[in-house]
Structures are given as structure tokens and as C-alpha cells.
Design a protein around this motif. Structure first.
Motif, PDB file in Angstrom:
ATOM      1  N   VAL A  27      -0.296  43.797  15.135  1.00 29.94           N
ATOM      2  CA  VAL A  27      -1.111  44.260  14.007  1.00 29.94           C
ATOM      3  C   VAL A  27      -1.959  45.475  14.406  1.00 29.94           C
ATOM      4  O   VAL A  27      -2.639  45.473  15.429  1.00 29.94           O
ATOM      5  CB  VAL A  27      -2.022  43.135  13.482  1.00 29.94           C
ATOM      6  N   VAL A  28      -1.904  46.509  13.551  1.00 31.01           N
ATOM      7  CA  VAL A  28      -2.714  47.713  13.758  1.00 31.01           C
ATOM      8  C   VAL A  28      -3.522  47.971  12.489  1.00 31.01           C
ATOM      9  O   VAL A  28      -2.981  47.943  11.379  1.00 31.01           O
ATOM     10  CB  VAL A  28      -1.837  48.947  14.055  1.00 31.01           C
ATOM     11  N   LEU A  29      -4.808  48.202  12.635  1.00 28.41           N
ATOM     12  CA  LEU A  29      -5.672  48.548  11.513  1.00 28.41           C
ATOM     13  C   LEU A  29      -6.099  50.010  11.646  1.00 28.41           C
ATOM     14  O   LEU A  29      -6.656  50.411  12.671  1.00 28.41           O
ATOM     15  CB  LEU A  29      -6.915  47.656  11.470  1.00 28.41           C
ATOM     16  N   LEU A  37      -9.562  57.857   1.787  1.00 31.36           N
ATOM     17  CA  LEU A  37      -8.102  57.891   1.712  1.00 31.36           C
ATOM     18  C   LEU A  37      -7.502  58.203   3.085  1.00 31.36           C
ATOM     19  O   LEU A  37      -8.101  58.925   3.877  1.00 31.36           O
ATOM     20  CB  LEU A  37      -7.649  58.953   0.704  1.00 31.36           C
ATOM     21  N   PRO A  38      -6.322  57.665   3.380  1.00 39.28           N
ATOM     22  CA  PRO A  38      -5.667  57.946   4.662  1.00 39.28           C
ATOM     23  C   PRO A  38      -5.550  59.449   4.917  1.00 39.28           C
ATOM     24  O   PRO A  38      -5.067  60.197   4.049  1.00 39.28           O
ATOM     25  CB  PRO A  38      -4.296  57.283   4.496  1.00 39.28           C
ATOM     26  N   LYS A  55       6.380  48.453   9.515  1.00 39.22           N
ATOM     27  CA  LYS A  55       5.190  48.878   8.783  1.00 39.22           C
ATOM     28  C   LYS A  55       4.460  47.706   8.125  1.00 39.22           C
ATOM     29  O   LYS A  55       3.308  47.845   7.709  1.00 39.22           O
ATOM     30  CB  LYS A  55       5.547  49.923   7.737  1.00 39.22           C
ATOM     31  N   ALA A  56       5.127  46.551   8.064  1.00 40.03           N
ATOM     32  CA  ALA A  56       4.479  45.375   7.479  1.00 40.03           C
ATOM     33  C   ALA A  56       3.257  44.955   8.278  1.00 40.03           C
ATOM     34  O   ALA A  56       2.369  44.260   7.764  1.00 40.03           O
ATOM     35  CB  ALA A  56       5.459  44.210   7.392  1.00 40.03           C
ATOM     36  N   ASN A  57       3.184  45.376   9.535  1.00 41.29           N
ATOM     37  CA  ASN A  57       2.064  45.000  10.399  1.00 41.29           C
ATOM     38  C   ASN A  57       1.041  46.125  10.566  1.00 41.29           C
ATOM     39  O   ASN A  57       0.128  46.014  11.378  1.00 41.29           O
ATOM     40  CB  ASN A  57       2.585  44.584  11.770  1.00 41.29           C
ATOM     41  N   LEU A  58       1.214  47.203   9.795  1.00 46.18           N
ATOM     42  CA  LEU A  58       0.294  48.336   9.865  1.00 46.18           C
ATOM     43  C   LEU A  58      -0.541  48.358   8.591  1.00 46.18           C
ATOM     44  O   LEU A  58      -0.011  48.434   7.492  1.00 46.18           O
ATOM     45  CB  LEU A  58       1.072  49.649  10.009  1.00 46.18           C
ATOM     46  N   PHE A  74      -0.653  56.611  -2.127  1.00 46.03           N
ATOM     47  CA  PHE A  74       0.045  56.037  -0.975  1.00 46.03           C
ATOM     48  C   PHE A  74       0.618  54.664  -1.336  1.00 46.03           C
ATOM     49  O   PHE A  74       0.207  53.637  -0.788  1.00 46.03           O
ATOM     50  CB  PHE A  74      -0.919  55.900   0.219  1.00 46.03           C
ATOM     51  N   PRO A  75       1.567  54.628  -2.269  1.00 50.74           N
ATOM     52  CA  PRO A  75       2.079  53.336  -2.758  1.00 50.74           C
ATOM     53  C   PRO A  75       2.807  52.519  -1.693  1.00 50.74           C
ATOM     54  O   PRO A  75       2.954  51.302  -1.866  1.00 50.74           O
ATOM     55  CB  PRO A  75       3.030  53.755  -3.892  1.00 50.74           C
ATOM     56  N   ASP A  76       3.264  53.151  -0.628  1.00 51.65           N
ATOM     57  CA  ASP A  76       4.030  52.435   0.392  1.00 51.65           C
ATOM     58  C   ASP A  76       3.168  51.897   1.529  1.00 51.65           C
ATOM     59  O   ASP A  76       3.689  51.238   2.436  1.00 51.65           O
ATOM     60  CB  ASP A  76       5.113  53.352   0.977  1.00 51.65           C
ATOM     61  N   LEU A  77       1.881  52.183   1.496  1.00 52.21           N
ATOM     62  CA  LEU A  77       1.012  51.722   2.576  1.00 52.21           C
ATOM     63  C   LEU A  77       0.430  50.340   2.276  1.00 52.21           C
ATOM     64  O   LEU A  77       0.245  49.975   1.111  1.00 52.21           O
ATOM     65  CB  LEU A  77      -0.142  52.716   2.798  1.00 52.21           C
ATOM     66  N   ASN A  78       0.153  49.584   3.317  1.00 55.51           N
ATOM     67  CA  ASN A  78      -0.507  48.283   3.180  1.00 55.51           C
ATOM     68  C   ASN A  78      -2.014  48.518   3.132  1.00 55.51           C
ATOM     69  O   ASN A  78      -2.661  48.706   4.168  1.00 55.51           O
ATOM     70  CB  ASN A  78      -0.154  47.375   4.360  1.00 55.51           C
ATOM     71  N   LEU A  79      -2.562  48.538   1.941  1.00 55.55           N
ATOM     72  CA  LEU A  79      -3.972  48.852   1.738  1.00 55.55           C
ATOM     73  C   LEU A  79      -4.791  47.573   1.616  1.00 55.55           C
ATOM     74  O   LEU A  79      -4.420  46.657   0.880  1.00 55.55           O
ATOM     75  CB  LEU A  79      -4.144  49.695   0.477  1.00 55.55           C
TER      76      LEU A  79
END
Length: 395
Positions: A27-29, A37-38, A55-58, A74-79
Motif C-alpha cells: 500500500v502506498v499513500l 489535486l494530484p 494500482k489498486a494498492n495506490l 482523475f477518474p482512474d485514481l483511488n481517491l
């Protein structure tokens, strides 16, 4: 009263969680500027890391006020909403924190979490323990310094863009752990695309709606004592829009890049076709389309120097800024371009640039500046951080 109690309980639960549970190795935060925003170095590292891991763990910590916009951009990011229960769980169990700003001091770091601090610029103005007097509302000098030093003690790795910055970070942050002497990940984009004309033409179409004409970027520093009241800042326009537009050719565009807190206070009425205010755009994209940078004491000068393009300096409040605010590390006379001492001088230099396309008499200064501040920038910093993370994760 109830809110204070809830806040205190939340902090206690958070820190117990950080102490009791082990980290999850995958896991990375990430966070940019405490939940905006990123962007910046963390986003550059993310873009490289996502090519090599799940990317599921980012995850990205985002302030609740920015969540809607972040989901759109950023619809593909885990926010994850910052300070939510899920954010609490991830923060206390992440294998890595990758941030470019300080975290709250009350937040306890899990002993097995690896904290990679990227920071966000080569310092021109005094930082941390080097600041003699802090002018920010709601803060005093001793408290500010102590908080800064405590936070820096938690950083396992700190990215240094050049030797100059490393020397300052070591002293101002009292940093005693490991430096990554690799340049800034965010600058890989500039190094790798500075001669990509096709990309730059596309960016001009996107940002200003046309490919023709010069782009002049005005990017002043943030003045932390120019406030109406705590939390309410305003922008001072140190030139006439009419006069500066008259210095340019008809197809040229002036882009103003203000701090996000003061963007709403800028009035460009009547000049909308010649002047653009760009607050949320990727700053690298603004650099790549710009033929000239006008700034004062902002660290944007260090990144823009990678492109080897002209810069003009307009320190209209030099005496106040140098003596009353943060002071400088660098001899300001060594900046890589002409210094406009007053408003009329500014217009004269702009007219000279429009007619000649450069400031050739400053070439030797420009070359020395680039060697001092850009020699570590080789376009591969993101890859180097990613490789380090993958190696550490396997331990």
C-alpha cells in the motif's frame, strides 16, 4: 465543544491504530500539498509506479472540498477523502507515504511506514529553521520552527534537486536521514519534452486556443503577509495590463499564474482575448508553451531554467520582501536574466524581448545558473524513486 471532543477522540484512535497494526507491504499513500489535486513530484512518481505495480494498492489523500473535482479530472485514481475513516486506516498501515508537504504533527507514523518526502521546489527564500521571523497569521516563529524540525525528523528519504538545495535542506530542516540526489520527478516532463514542438503546439491549442504567437508567463511568488485577515488574501497587480499588452505583438498572449488563494481577486476585464489566468493548469504545461517567464522571487525560475529559455525578473517590492519577510539564500543579482527595477523598466525589457526574442547579454549568467541548479535533472528521477520503492517493498 462536541467537535473538539470528537476531534480529540479521532486523534487518539488514529495514533493507537498506527502503533498497534503492522503495515501492508503493497500500500502506498500519495498526497500533493496536503490534499489538493494530484500534482507535482508525488504525481510524477505515481505515474511511473503505476506502470510497474497494481494500482489498486495506490491511494490518493484528497481534501473533501476537492473530491468532486478530483473525481472528474482523475477518474482512474483511488481517491480517499482526507481525515475520513478509510484515510485513517490507510495512513496508519501504508507501506509508503509519498508527500510533498508537511503532515500534521499530531499524526503518528507507523514505525514500519517509509516516508518519502519529495518537497516542492529549490529554495530561494529562507526555509524552516533559517527563517528569522515568521509573518504568517496564526503562527509564531518558535512554534513554526519546532514543528518543521519535528516533521523533518520523520522523513526517511528526502529528494534533493541539486547540491545547493541539499545543503540548505540539511540545515533548515535539520534533516539527518537519506537524501535522494536525483533531481525532481516533476521535472522529468520538462527534460524529456523541451524540444518536442508537436507536443507544445498541442498544449498551446488546449490552454490558450491557438498555436500562433508568443506566450509570456507571469508567475510571481506567494506573499504570505499580504492578507486582509486570516485566511483572506488578495493579489496585487504590479503593472498595467493595458501597458503590458501594448508591449506585445497582436498574436501574443500573457498568462498570469497566481496562487490559488488570490485567483478570484484578479480583474482582466477587457483583456480576455490577450490575457489568461491559469490557476489549475499543470505548471509544466505552462512552462513548455512559454517563450518568456516573468517572475520575482519564485522558485519557478529553477524549473524553467531546464528549458534554457529567457527569463525576466521584476522584484517590485525587493526591499520589503528581503528584509521583512523571509530573506534570500541566493544573491539576487545572480538571477539568469535582466532585473526590472521599476514598472517602466519592465515594459522596456518586454519590448526588447519582443523585438529580439532573447536577452543575449545575459547568456553567461544563464549558463552558470543552469549548471548550478539543473545539472542533476536527467529525466529519470521518477524511475529512480520507483525502483527504490520496489526494492524496499521486497525486503
Amino acid at each position: 465543544m462536541i467537535k473538539r471532543i470528537i476531534s480529540k477522540v479521532y486523534k487518539i484512535i488514529f495514533n493507537i491504530t498506527a502503533t498497534v497494526f503492522s503495515v501492508r507491504k503493497d500500500v502506498v499513500l500519495f498526497e500533493s500539498f496536503n490534499g489538493k489535486l494530484p500534482s507535482d513530484n508525488p504525481y510524477a512518481i505515481y505515474q511511473e509506479l503505476v506502470k510497474q505495480t497494481d494500482k489498486a494498492n495506490l491511494y490518493w489523500g484528497i481534501k473533501k472540498v476537492h473530491i468532486k473535482e478530483a473525481k472528474q479530472q482523475f477518474p482512474d485514481l483511488n481517491l480517499v477523502p482526507r481525515f475520513s475513516v478509510k484515510w485513517l486506516w490507510l495512513t496508519t498501515r501504508a507501506n509508503f507515504w509519498v508527500f510533498n508537504s508537511r503532515m500534521p504533527n499530531w499524526l503518528k507514523k507507523n514505525k514500519d511506514t517509509i516516508y518519502i518526502q519529495t518537497w516542492h521546489g529549490t529554495p530561494l527564500k529562507k526555509l524552516g529553521a533559517d527563517i528569522q521571523e515568521v509573518a504568517m497569521p496564526g503562527n509564531d516563529t518558535e512554534k513554526y520552527k519546532n514543528n518543521f524540525i519535528f516533521e523533518a525528523s520523520r522523513w526517511d528519504y528526502l529528494i534533493a534537486p541539486n547540491q545547493y538545495s541539499e545543503d540548505i535542506f540539511k540545515r533548515a530542516f535539520q534533516f539527518k536521514n537519506t537524501f535522494l540526489e536525483i533531481g525532481y520527478p516533476r521535472n522529468d516532463e520538462l527534460v524529456n519534452n523541451k524540444n518536442n514542438q508537436k507536443l507544445q503546439d498541442g498544449l498551446k491549442e488546449k490552454i490558450i486556443g491557438k498555436k500562433n504567437g508568443r506566450v509570456i508567463l507571469y508567475a510571481p511568488t506567494w506573499r504570505d503577509d499580504y492578507f486582509i485577515k486570516k485566511g483572506n488574501y488578495k493579489f496585487y497587480m504590479p503593472f498595467s495590463l493595458e501597458k503590458i499588452v501594448n508591449c506585445l505583438d497582436q498574436d501574443d498572449t500573457l498568462i498570469i499564474r497566481p496562487h490559488y488563494l488570490v485567483g478570484d481577486s484578479i480583474d482582466i476585464k477587457g483583456y480576455e482575448d490577450r490575457v489568461k489566468i491559469c490557476i489549475d493548469e499543470n505548471i509544466n504545461e505552462l512552462y513548455l508553451i512559454s517563450d518568456l517567464l516573468i517572475t520575482d522571487y519564485s522558485s519557478v525560475m529553477f524549473d524553467f531554467a531546464i528549458l534554457q529559455r529567457p527569463m525576466l525578473f521584476y522584484p517590485y517590492d525587493m526591499a520589503h520582501y528581503k528584509e521583512k519577510l523571509r530573506g534570500f539564500y541566493l544573491d539576487y543579482n545572480e538571477v539568469p536574466g535582466p532585473i526590472a527595477e521599476d514598472e517602466e523598466n519592465l515594459y522596456e525589457f518586454i519590448r526588447n524581448f519582443v523585438s529580439q526574442g532573447q536577452f543575449s547579454e545575459y547568456d553567461s549568467k544563464k549558463e552558470r545558473f543552469e549548471q548550478l541548479f539543473c545539472s542533476w535533472e536527467n529525466g529519470g528521477a521518477s524511475q529512480q524513486v520507483t525502483q527504490l520503492m520496489l526494492e524496499l517493498k521486497r525486503l
